[in-house]
Design a protein around this motif. Structure first.
Motif, PDB file in Angstrom:
ATOM      1  N   VAL B 320       0.840  -1.198   0.000  1.00 45.30           N
ATOM      2  CA  VAL B 320       0.000   0.000   0.000  1.00 45.30           C
ATOM      3  C   VAL B 320       0.874   1.246   0.000  1.00 45.30           C
ATOM      4  CG1 VAL B 320      -1.622   1.337   1.384  1.00 45.30           C
ATOM      5  CG2 VAL B 320      -1.988  -1.095   1.051  1.00 45.30           C
ATOM      6  N   SER B 321       1.922   1.218   0.806  1.00 45.69           N
ATOM      7  CA  SER B 321       2.802   2.388   0.859  1.00 45.69           C
ATOM      8  C   SER B 321       3.507   2.599  -0.476  1.00 45.69           C
ATOM      9  CB  SER B 321       3.793   2.183   2.003  1.00 45.69           C
ATOM     10  OG  SER B 321       4.925   2.966   1.821  1.00 45.69           O
ATOM     11  N   THR B 377      -6.863  -4.465  14.957  1.00 44.25           N
ATOM     12  CA  THR B 377      -7.024  -4.776  13.543  1.00 44.25           C
ATOM     13  C   THR B 377      -7.684  -3.611  12.825  1.00 44.25           C
ATOM     14  OG1 THR B 377      -7.413  -7.007  14.332  1.00 44.25           O
ATOM     15  CG2 THR B 377      -7.692  -6.632  11.998  1.00 44.25           C
ATOM     16  N   GLY B 378      -8.664  -3.012  13.479  1.00 44.03           N
ATOM     17  CA  GLY B 378      -9.300  -1.835  12.893  1.00 44.03           C
ATOM     18  C   GLY B 378      -8.302  -0.709  12.706  1.00 44.03           C
ATOM     19  N   VAL B 379      -7.424  -0.525  13.700  1.00 42.34           N
ATOM     20  CA  VAL B 379      -6.399   0.517  13.592  1.00 42.34           C
ATOM     21  C   VAL B 379      -5.600   0.320  12.310  1.00 42.34           C
ATOM     22  CG1 VAL B 379      -4.222   1.302  14.609  1.00 42.34           C
ATOM     23  CG2 VAL B 379      -6.215   0.912  16.062  1.00 42.34           C
ATOM     24  N   LYS B 380      -5.251  -0.945  12.052  1.00 43.87           N
ATOM     25  CA  LYS B 380      -4.454  -1.217  10.863  1.00 43.87           C
ATOM     26  C   LYS B 380      -5.200  -0.846   9.597  1.00 43.87           C
ATOM     27  CE  LYS B 380      -1.529  -4.827  12.548  1.00 43.87           C
ATOM     28  NZ  LYS B 380      -0.471  -5.283  11.698  1.00 43.87           N
ATOM     29  N   ILE B 381      -6.454  -1.259   9.518  1.00 47.26           N
ATOM     30  CA  ILE B 381      -7.240  -0.959   8.313  1.00 47.26           C
ATOM     31  C   ILE B 381      -7.263   0.554   8.085  1.00 47.26           C
ATOM     32  CG2 ILE B 381      -9.532  -1.049   7.297  1.00 47.26           C
ATOM     33  CD1 ILE B 381      -8.612  -3.788   7.320  1.00 47.26           C
ATOM     34  N   TYR B 382      -7.515   1.315   9.157  1.00 46.32           N
ATOM     35  CA  TYR B 382      -7.546   2.776   9.003  1.00 46.32           C
ATOM     36  C   TYR B 382      -6.196   3.307   8.548  1.00 46.32           C
ATOM     37  CZ  TYR B 382     -12.171   3.158  11.011  1.00 46.32           C
ATOM     38  OH  TYR B 382     -13.510   3.058  11.214  1.00 46.32           O
ATOM     39  N   ILE B 385      -5.859   2.806   4.900  1.00 44.69           N
ATOM     40  CA  ILE B 385      -6.717   3.729   4.144  1.00 44.69           C
ATOM     41  C   ILE B 385      -6.097   5.130   4.143  1.00 44.69           C
ATOM     42  CG2 ILE B 385      -8.966   4.861   4.141  1.00 44.69           C
ATOM     43  CD1 ILE B 385     -10.139   2.255   5.212  1.00 44.69           C
ATOM     44  N   TRP B 386      -5.580   5.552   5.303  1.00 45.36           N
ATOM     45  CA  TRP B 386      -4.952   6.876   5.371  1.00 45.36           C
ATOM     46  C   TRP B 386      -3.667   6.929   4.553  1.00 45.36           C
ATOM     47  CZ3 TRP B 386      -7.287  11.107   6.439  1.00 45.36           C
ATOM     48  CH2 TRP B 386      -8.373  11.111   7.322  1.00 45.36           C
ATOM     49  N   THR B 387      -3.014   5.783   4.415  1.00 43.39           N
ATOM     50  CA  THR B 387      -1.823   5.781   3.563  1.00 43.39           C
ATOM     51  C   THR B 387      -2.208   6.065   2.122  1.00 43.39           C
ATOM     52  OG1 THR B 387      -0.845   4.145   5.030  1.00 43.39           O
ATOM     53  CG2 THR B 387       0.198   4.441   2.890  1.00 43.39           C
ATOM     54  N   TYR B 401      -4.882  -6.731  -4.918  1.00 42.70           N
ATOM     55  CA  TYR B 401      -5.098  -7.702  -3.838  1.00 42.70           C
ATOM     56  C   TYR B 401      -5.281  -6.977  -2.507  1.00 42.70           C
ATOM     57  CZ  TYR B 401      -4.074 -11.888  -6.602  1.00 42.70           C
ATOM     58  OH  TYR B 401      -4.132 -12.914  -7.501  1.00 42.70           O
ATOM     59  N   ALA B 402      -4.502  -5.937  -2.287  1.00 46.23           N
ATOM     60  CA  ALA B 402      -4.606  -5.212  -1.017  1.00 46.23           C
ATOM     61  C   ALA B 402      -5.992  -4.594  -0.872  1.00 46.23           C
ATOM     62  CB  ALA B 402      -3.523  -4.142  -0.938  1.00 46.23           C
ATOM     63  N   LEU B 403      -6.508  -4.030  -1.963  1.00 46.61           N
ATOM     64  CA  LEU B 403      -7.827  -3.407  -1.887  1.00 46.61           C
ATOM     65  C   LEU B 403      -8.911  -4.455  -1.653  1.00 46.61           C
ATOM     66  CD1 LEU B 403      -7.397  -0.822  -4.752  1.00 46.61           C
ATOM     67  CD2 LEU B 403      -7.620  -0.354  -2.316  1.00 46.61           C
ATOM     68  N   ALA B 404      -8.824  -5.572  -2.408  1.00 45.72           N
ATOM     69  CA  ALA B 404      -9.811  -6.641  -2.224  1.00 45.72           C
ATOM     70  C   ALA B 404      -9.752  -7.154  -0.803  1.00 45.72           C
ATOM     71  CB  ALA B 404      -9.541  -7.773  -3.206  1.00 45.72           C
TER      72      ALA B 404
END
Lengths: 208, 699, 100
Positions: B320-321, B377-382, B385-387, B401-404
């Protein structure tokens, strides 16, 4: 008086020419992690023993089977072997004459073997009473726990013999030093596990 | 279950002719038996064809010296991933067979016998967890981690190779069960008392016990090695808080392996004591307690879930980064979340057996602990998304794949919260709802992550990119296939359909089962597309070479070396002065040029290959085979070989090879010259042929 | 005092303390003077103390900064072991109480 930096668990050799501190640090840390993983195995067998201690199903019980005196003697033997191993690593560190090192290693091996012989004798006595592992859940968990410790001691004794062979073949080169230190950690940790066995299994079994 | 008369007990143990699927199919030619015989034949023919090809092209020596006995972390990593793909193919075909059976067997016996069906779900689960997921992530970590830390190898190359060969040996046992005998019908979790001798007298459970035990010992060794590498082999200046996210998740995964694999080893070995020596740990009689097994198995089983998922989280963080052209958002929070997940994962295991009968208070405590894991886990998802937010997002295959993953994983997380409530869990326990839930977590949370990593790092490992078009086709099939195959299972589970059902007596389930079956075929198409993609990519490799080594404008140190990298990874060990040293040096004015010639080179010491690790892994598998078939002599001899190999190795000296500084300098300078001749390309063209692995720097 | 003397003394102290603690635990059980629960509690406490002594004297684990990785690892292992053992005992005893 300032104590030297400690790079890893167990006796630290410092830089000895044959073996640098960094080498020892990496190699011994890995083994230390393995020992922690091994400790989890013992912890689970203790937990299993705890949950099955009442499952004697009318068969032999802790009170009827565990003899306090032999267990106490075994404890002293293993404890002494831990101390003699420590003495052997000091002999290695300060390059004392080879016969001193072999003497202390031999004493350790002898104590380990006597410990195993006494334990085997205990087991044989229990078998003779009809206290064998297939009899009940309690005995299954006892033999798994104490038997696994015994197996570890046997492995440690075998390893000690191999190490003596390596000292004869290569002298005290870096790998021999590292492996002796690792074996030392193993030996000390087995003693620590035995303290738990002595307390939780033998002493608890004899508390009226 | 086959009843077989032992042929020659003194030598062949309990083996009889009936243990060969071919004999069974000859005597009783039902479709079920024929499928079994066909699968067995496939294993034999496959092995023969591979051996013949190796002989035909004279590649045995090359394979042995360059690969099988290699202690190089890169080659070991690649071999792990090859094993994972082979096993993935088998387990996926088994899944398709099961879905077909369930679609056909509505008020009808179907084409698979109950026993065969039981073997299929047991092997499918065991393989997917122990011989697909574990090798895949271990291989990925093995390949990437030393690069990211700036190290030349793992801490213990020899132990690394033993771990690989134990895994291969165990996977070999899984394959052997297709050809000789049968597999367990007790599921991947192998619950007693069903798996005790009294109820499962055959060799199936023994295959399961020993394959899993060897695999778990291998994983423990891998975990120790990974943790020690992270702790002790970081390059100068690489502080913990400067490590790439994938290194962090590797560390947490390895800690989980170290502490969570022992409970599995204990559980399987105590079960083995019950079966072989008549102990009473988990039996119904004489004080055994099967609940002890459930407890111990899930002490392993829950952390295992995070062993599987954390490396994928690491891959997503990198992907993602990189493909958002931004620094990872909330690095520190991601690190803390990863550590929190690792520790919390040891506190929730009871949610796998809420219905066992303990009091509501115990269940409530573990239900709450379970829901707590949703927070990090939620922290990670956010953070991910912020990245992406306001980044220049490039929709390459790994990014897709990351988005799916993000979409699908969150949906699965919701159903996890449902299952975390004990009263609701009582309703859907042991139904397809659960099956849908964990596939919903593990397919995006493990498989997509590993595939993203495969696409992302493949150019680094082999020097050319994977075909983009077939990658997208495979991706589409994985995603569509997943939703078709597993969302119907939520409906079926909530309607009360039990998992592991061989025949169905409820006609209203029919449409959902049909959809799920179609989904299974789409997933098979996805795997086939991956195969075609690999073929096409190798064929067209001349036009996708990325020798300069940095095809995606990457951040970690792994991108700062050639592709494929030299044996020693880094010609000169890098000095780390920040979180993204390679990226910063590339992009920031006034930083040292990452492609500048170093002032001096040194001799580099690398481990020589070793045959002992191969011998140890394979002899352990042979010993297990002897125990399974009660061929005691074979087991004893093989065990002695294992011990002898260990002792022999400890007596060996001269196990390293020195690469002279001059040779390192020659190779490195050659590569640097090639880099200078390579055109730098803007990121928009990274999937085009012009991408030779050098990123254009936009000030 | 030389390093060697100090190290020898560390092992000697560890050995002596362990002997005393083992003998004390043994005596508590061999010649019981108060209730079973109290004795068992004391035995466990003596065992834990002896483990700490051996970690300190034989395995040279200290609170100093230089050996913090080993210490971290022990503390983390202790946490995990405590979770696993206590969890197992609580859950299975709870189950047994409800089943019997």
């Amino acid at each position: 008086m300032s104590e030297p930096e400690l790079a890893h668990a167990g006796l630290n050799l410092g830089d000895t020419g044959e073996l640098t501190k960094d080498q020892a640090e990496n190699a011994i840390f890995g083994f230390w992690i393995f020992l922690m993983s091994d400790a989890v195995i013992f912890a689970l067998l203790f937990a299993t023993y705890g949950t099955m201690i009442a499952s004697t199903v009318g068969g032999p019980t802790p009170a009827s089977e565990f003899k306090l005196l032999p267990a106490f003697v075994e404890t002293l033997l293993l404890l002494t072997s831990s101390a003699t191993f420590g003495r052997a690593t000091i002999a290695m560190k300060y390059d004392e004459p080879r016969r001193v090192l072999f003497g202390w290693l031999g004493a350790t091996l002898g104590l380990g073997l006597v410990f195993l012989a006494l334990e085997a004798n205990d087991f044989a006595t229990m078998f003779a009473h009809g206290a064998y592992p297939m009899r009940s859940g309690f005995l299954s968990s006892f033999f798994a726990l104490v038997g696994l410790h015994g197996l570890h001691v046997a492995v440690a004794c075998f390893w000690l013999v191999v190490m003596v062979g390596q000292i004869c073949a290569y002298g005290l080169d870096a790998r021999v030093r590292i492996n002796l230190l690792r074996l030392g950690l193993f030996w000390h940790l087995l003693d620590i596990v035995w303290i738990a066995i002595f307390s939780v299994v033998y002493l608890q079994g004899n508390i009226g | 279950m086959t009843v077989s008369a032992p042929l020659w007990p003194a030598v062949l143990g309990r083996f009889g002719w009936q243990d060969l699927p071919f004999v069974r199919a000859w005597e009783n030619p039902t479709i079920s038996e024929l499928i079994g015989a066909f699968a067995g034949a496939l294993v034999v023919v496959g092995a023969v064809v591979v051996a013949a090809l190796l002989t035909r092209y004279g590649k045995w020596r090359y394979l042995w010296t360059e690969w099988l006995t290699s202690l190089d972390h890169k080659k070991i990593g690649i071999m792990y991933i090859v094993v994972a793909f082979v096993m993935l193919s088998r387990a996926l075909v088994e899944a398709v067979l099961m879905r077909m059976q369930q679609a056909v067997a509505i008020e009808h016996p179907g084409f698979l016998s109950p026993d065969h069906f039981g073997q299929l779900f047991s092997t499918h689960g065991s393989i997917m967890i122990f011989f697909m997921a574990m090798p895949f992530l271990t291989g990925m970590i093995n390949y990437v981690l030393p690069f990211q830390l700036g190290a030349r190898d793992m801490a213990f190359p020899w132990a690394n190779s033993i771990a690989l060969w134990l895994t291969i040996g165990a996977a070999g046992l899984m394959m052997a069960s297709l050809v000789v005998g049968e597999f367990s019908t007790g599921g991947w979790s192998g619950y007693p008392p069903y798996t005790e001798r009294a109820f499962s007298p055959g060799v199936g459970v023994d295959y399961w016990i020993w394959a899993v035990t060897l695999g778990s010992i291998g994983s423990t060794m891998a975990g120790i090695n990974i943790a020690c590498t992270v702790y002790k082999l970081r390059a100068p200046g690489m502080r913990f808080m400067r490590m790439q996210m994938f290194s962090w998740t590797s560390l947490c995964t390895s800690i989980l392996m170290i502490f969570a694999m022992p409970p599995l080893t204990v559980a399987t070995l105590l079960l083995a004591l019950d079966r072989y020596l008549g102990f009473h740990f988990f039996t119904n009689d004489l004080g055994g307690n099967m609940m002890n097994y459930a407890n111990m198995f899930w002490l392993f089983g829950h952390p295992e879930v995070y062993i599987l998922i954390l490396p994928a989280f690491g891959v997503y963080s990198e992907v993602v980064s990189t493909f958002s052209t931004k620094d990872l958002y909330g690095y520190t929070s991601l690190v803390i979340a990863t550590m929190a997940i690792a520790v919390l994962s040891f506190t929730v295991w009871v949610h796998h057996f809420f219905t066992m009968g303990q009091s509501a208070n115990v269940n409530a405590a573990f239900g709450i602990a379970t829901m707590t894991i949703g927070v990090p886990t939620g922290v990670k998802i956010y953070d991910w998304i912020w990245t992406m937010f306001r980044g220049e997002v490039r929709f390459t295959v790994p990014m897709l794949y990351a988005l799916a993953f993000m979409m699908t994983f969150v949906l699965g997380g919701f159903t996890g919260i449902i299952l975390a409530m004990p009263p609701l869990d009582y309703l859907v326990h042991n139904t397809l709802f659960l099956v849908a839930h964990f596939h919903n977590m593990l397919i995006p949370g493990l498989l997509y992550g590993m595939l993203a990593g495969y696409h992302y790092w493949f150019p680094k490992a082999f020097g050319f990119r994977l075909d983009e078009r077939w990658g997208r086709i495979a991706f589409g099939c994985w995603v569509v296939g997943f939703y078709l195959a597993f969302f119907p299972l939520y409906v079926l589970g909530a309607s009360g359909m039990a998992r592991r059902t061989q025949a169905i007596f409820e006609p209203s389930f029919r449409p959902w089962l049909y959809v799920a079956c179609v989904g299974a075929f789409v997933l098979l198409a996805a795997l086939t597309s991956l195969g075609i993609q690999l073929w096409v990519s190798i064929r067209d490799r001349a036009s996708t070479r990325v020798e300069a080594g940095d095809p995606w404008d990457g951040r970690g140190l792994e991108w700062s070396v050639s592709a494929p990298p030299p044996e020693y990874n880094f010609a000169v060990l890098p000095l780390i002065d920040g979180r993204n040293p390679f990226y910063d040096h590339k992009h920031d004015e006034g930083q040292p040029d990452p492609y500048a010639s170093p002032s001096s080179y040194e001799d580099i010491v690398v481990p020589r290959g070793s045959a002992t690790s191969v011998v140890i892994g394979l002899a352990a598998a042979v010993a297990a085979f002897g125990l399974i078939w009660e061929i005691w002599g074979l087991a004893i001899v093989a065990l002695q070989i294992v011990v002898a190999a260990v002792v022999l190795r400890s007596f060996g000296r001269d196990q390293h090879r020195t690469i002279p500084a001059a040779e390192v300098a020659r190779e490195h300078e050659k590569w640097l010259a090639r880099v200078r001749a390579t055109p730098a390309i803007p990121r928009q063209l990274e999937t085009a042929a012009v991408n030779r692995g050098l990123a254009e720097i936009v000030a | 005092m030389s390093d060697r003397t100090r190290e020898l003394r560390t092992y000697a102290v560890g050995y002596a303390l362990s002997l005393v603690l083992t003998a004390a635990a043994f005596a508590m059980v061999r010649w019981p003077s108060f209730g079973a629960r109290a004795i068992f509690g004391t035995v466990l406490a003596l065992g834990l103390v002896q483990m700490a002594v051996q970690f300190r004297c034989f395995l040279h684990i200290s609170l100093k900064r230089s050996s913090r990785h080993d210490l971290q690892l022990i503390l983390f292992s202790t946490l995990i072991i405590a979770l696993m053992v206590s969890g197992t005992l609580v859950i299975l005893f709870n189950l047994r109480d409800r089943m019997m």
